[in-house]
Design an enzyme around this catalytic site. Structure first.
Site, PDB file in Angstrom:
ATOM      1  N   GLU A 125       0.866  -1.176   0.000  1.00 42.17           N
ATOM      2  CA  GLU A 125       0.000   0.000   0.000  1.00 42.17           C
ATOM      3  C   GLU A 125       0.901   1.224   0.000  1.00 42.17           C
ATOM      4  O   GLU A 125       2.128   1.116   0.151  1.00 42.17           O
ATOM      5  CB  GLU A 125      -0.956  -0.015   1.198  1.00 42.17           C
ATOM      6  N   HIS A 243      -9.024   9.870   3.169  1.00 47.49           N
ATOM      7  CA  HIS A 243      -8.581   8.799   2.270  1.00 47.49           C
ATOM      8  C   HIS A 243      -8.695   9.311   0.845  1.00 47.49           C
ATOM      9  O   HIS A 243      -9.706   9.912   0.483  1.00 47.49           O
ATOM     10  CB  HIS A 243      -9.452   7.551   2.465  1.00 47.49           C
ATOM     11  N   ARG A 288      -0.604   9.105   1.888  1.00 46.50           N
ATOM     12  CA  ARG A 288      -2.026   9.384   1.710  1.00 46.50           C
ATOM     13  C   ARG A 288      -2.383  10.868   1.640  1.00 46.50           C
ATOM     14  O   ARG A 288      -3.196  11.285   0.835  1.00 46.50           O
ATOM     15  CB  ARG A 288      -2.764   8.810   2.910  1.00 46.50           C
ATOM     16  N   HIS A 346     -11.588   9.796   6.766  1.00 41.44           N
ATOM     17  CA  HIS A 346     -11.384   8.352   6.913  1.00 41.44           C
ATOM     18  C   HIS A 346     -10.912   7.942   8.303  1.00 41.44           C
ATOM     19  O   HIS A 346     -11.368   6.940   8.842  1.00 41.44           O
ATOM     20  CB  HIS A 346     -10.352   7.923   5.867  1.00 41.44           C
ATOM     21  N   ARG A 381      -1.314   8.852   9.248  1.00 40.27           N
ATOM     22  CA  ARG A 381      -1.127   7.421   9.516  1.00 40.27           C
ATOM     23  C   ARG A 381      -0.713   6.661   8.258  1.00 40.27           C
ATOM     24  O   ARG A 381      -1.276   6.872   7.181  1.00 40.27           O
ATOM     25  CB  ARG A 381      -2.430   6.830  10.057  1.00 40.27           C
TER      26      ARG A 381
HETATM   27  C1  SIN Z   1      -7.519   0.982   2.645  1.00 43.75           C
HETATM   28  O1  SIN Z   1      -7.776  -0.190   2.399  1.00 43.75           O
HETATM   29  O2  SIN Z   1      -7.097   1.776   1.820  1.00 43.75           O
HETATM   30  C2  SIN Z   1      -7.722   1.463   4.045  1.00 43.75           C
HETATM   31  C3  SIN Z   1      -6.690   0.918   4.909  1.00 43.75           C
HETATM   32  C4  SIN Z   1      -6.369   1.871   6.002  1.00 43.75           C
HETATM   33  O3  SIN Z   1      -7.059   2.856   6.210  1.00 43.75           O
HETATM   34  O4  SIN Z   1      -5.345   1.655   6.641  1.00 43.75           O
END
Ligand code: SIN
Length: 544
Positions: A125, A243, A288, A346, A381
């Site tokens: 990610e 998000h 993010r 988010h 985060r």
């Molecule tokens: C996501 O799946 O993008 C959310 C995961 C997260 O907020 O850590």
């Protein structure tokens, strides 16, 4: 600020007791409850059903450094970098080093993660230097974690789990010890007093304070508001994570489109079909806050799309079955068509200030998960660190309780009730909200417009003024929706005040009038306590 949300009296309140009272049923609450039940009688209270929480909606997964090519030090470095100078490095070290054992234990409790050739499958990610995200059923990680934990709790003789219980306020004794919670039984409309030697707040986040959010309807910041009313400190409340990718279709909720979609290769495209992240370090996998702001800017020019097609048909269906089906239900086939997306509120990086054992500033009150803030997430985060946070710091609360819990359960007599003598004040029998939803919508729009992704002095002052004005008028509490709305006003004001006073831009907090990150003055945590929410600051411990 009132100590209690509304007047109540001790007579007629139904009293219950246990050793440990856990409020909230997401990963932090349930994992803490299960671990605590090895030595204590535990009660878990949740305001809707056991399963309904932010955890259940988590798609991406749990970040944990278990790959041969990875190690906790890399995980630590990535977390600190994403946190934009506001993470407490020692707390992050605890997260990444104690995380693998907690995940192992979670699997022992029945959670099953996806595997490839017999090994745990790991994805990437944003802002992670390595593949380290565990996932379940493709993109239903939170659902699987909740399923396993709820099943375990339901089987336990040491845990009493009660649904439909809304925490109105915390209870204290004459020494200022927290001794339990005043709770509304949503079915009967009656007040209950739940006493315990220790109280753990694990009530989750507050995304509903914003007009657009990936969070479920239960995320109204109740735990943070009750802690504040009881006198606890809230920390870093200006840092709300937006998000980058939530579904953007008129009238549809902002359904989360996991960051793992970009981790598997999806591209962001602007209205002209250009990959606008191409020249940004990290591209689509930049932290993010950076991706969310870039999308926000592009949205001024026209729609922004997430193009799944580079992932490939088979992999999309295998990895993202829930997202695929949900988008299809809204009429978009991501196998063939780029998906319109936009940022949405988010995750709250701030929360009830705790140390690394979950201890708050109030005796016998602990906090874990999204409602807590121990400095692990800093100003932004790192993706998929939140479920891990719930496990690691939930476990550490139990470690503390095992050594330091009170010897005797509190009694109802020792509970301080400032309104002694009043008739017991339950909810009205019809329990319809006084507010028809109008006030809640006003709060959400105001927060989105003035305390959202981009902020400035004028907007923040306007937001504070209106929130304070609305607070004066919103004094009648007729049902849970009214109580939630009151809590939303409280936490909204705390966020706006912290955001107004931080005269810099850092991580998720972006001030258009103070666009630079200013470490010399601002590498510090904000703290607020009731009584005007005057913002104080403390240093980031262990930061260099
Ligand atoms: C996501 O799946 O993008 C959310 C995961 C997260 O907020 O850590």
């Amino acid at each position: 600020m009132r100590r209690y949300l509304y007047s109540w009296s001790k007579s007629g309140v139904k009293v219950f007791d246990s050793d440990v009272l856990v409020l909230g049923s997401g990963i932090a609450g349930l994992y803490t409850a299960i671990k605590a039940s090895e030595n204590f009688q535990v009660t878990v209270l949740t305001k809707k059903t056991m399963e309904e929480s932010n955890t259940e909606h988590a798609q991406g997964g749990i970040a944990v450094a278990i790959d041969k090519a990875d190690c906790p030090t890399f995980h630590l470095e990535d977390t600190l970098k994403a946190g934009a100078g506001l993470c407490d490095p020692l707390v992050v070290k605890i997260l990444v080093e104690e995380g693998p054992a907690c995940v192992e234990e979670l699997m022992g409790m029945g959670a099953q993660f996806d595997r490839q050739d017999g090994e745990l499958a790991l994805t990437r990610e944003a802002a992670h230097s390595h593949r380290r995200i565990l996932h379940a059923q493709g993109d239903a990680t939170g659902w699987e974690v909740e399923r396993a934990l709820v099943a375990k709790v339901k089987k336990s003789l040491q845990v009493t789990a009660l649904e439909g219980r809304f925490v109105v306020d915390l209870l204290e004794n004459h020494h200022g010890d927290i001794v339990g919670a005043l709770v509304l039984n949503e079915e009967t409309g009656e007040l209950e007093g739940h006493l315990a030697k220790a109280v753990v707040l694990a009530t989750g986040g507050l995304g509903q304070v914003y007009q657009f959010t990936t969070n479920p309807s239960v995320a109204t910041g109740d735990g943070m508001a009750v802690a504040l009313r009881a006198g606890a400190d809230l920390m870093d409340m200006e840092f709300v994570q937006f998000h980058p990718t939530a579904l953007l279709i008129p009238k549809a909720p902002r359904f989360l489109i996991s960051e793992a979609v970009r981790g598997e290769g999806a591209h962001l495209m602007n209205v002209a079909g250009l990959r606008f992240m191409e020249n940004v370090p990290g591209k689509e996998l930049a932290p993010r806050d950076i991706v969310a702001r870039a999308i926000w800017k592009e949205l001024n020019l026209g729609p922004v799309y997430l193009d799944f097609r580079p992932i490939g048909r088979e992999r999309i269906l295998e990895r993202f079955p829930t997202i695929y089906q949900t988008c299809l239900n809204y009429g978009i086939d991501v196998l063939t068509t780029p998906l319109p997306i936009a940022p949405a509120a988010h995750y709250m990086m701030g929360g009830i200030a705790t140390n690394s054992f979950g201890e708050t500033s109030l005796p016998h009150l602990y906090a874990a998960g999204e409602c807590a803030c121990n400095g692990v997430h800093g100003a932004n985060r790192l993706a998929s660190n939140s479920l891990l946070d719930g496990l690691v710091f939930g476990a550490r609360i139990v470690e503390k309780l095992n050594h330091e819990i009170k010897s005797k359960r509190p009694s109802w007599e020792e509970v301080v009730c400032p309104e002694e003598g009043l008739a017991s004040t339950g909810m009205n029998q019809t329990r319809r909200p006084l507010d028809d939803g109008g006030l809640r919508k006003l709060i959400q729009t105001l927060m989105w417009d003035y305390v959202g992704i981009l902020r400035n002095k004028v907007g923040l002052e306007k937001a504070i003024e209106l929130l304070m004005e609305w607070k004066q008028s919103a004094v009648s509490m007729h049902c849970v929706e009214d109580l939630e709305t009151a809590n939303m006003l409280t936490v909204g004001e705390v966020i706006a005040k912290a955001a107004k006073d931080r005269l810099e831009s850092r991580g998720a907090h972006d001030r258009t009038d103070y666009p630079m990150r200013l470490d010399e003055h601002w590498q510090k945590h904000s703290l607020q306590r009731k009584g005007g929410f005057h913002v104080r600051y403390i240093p980031v411990s262990g930061a260099n």
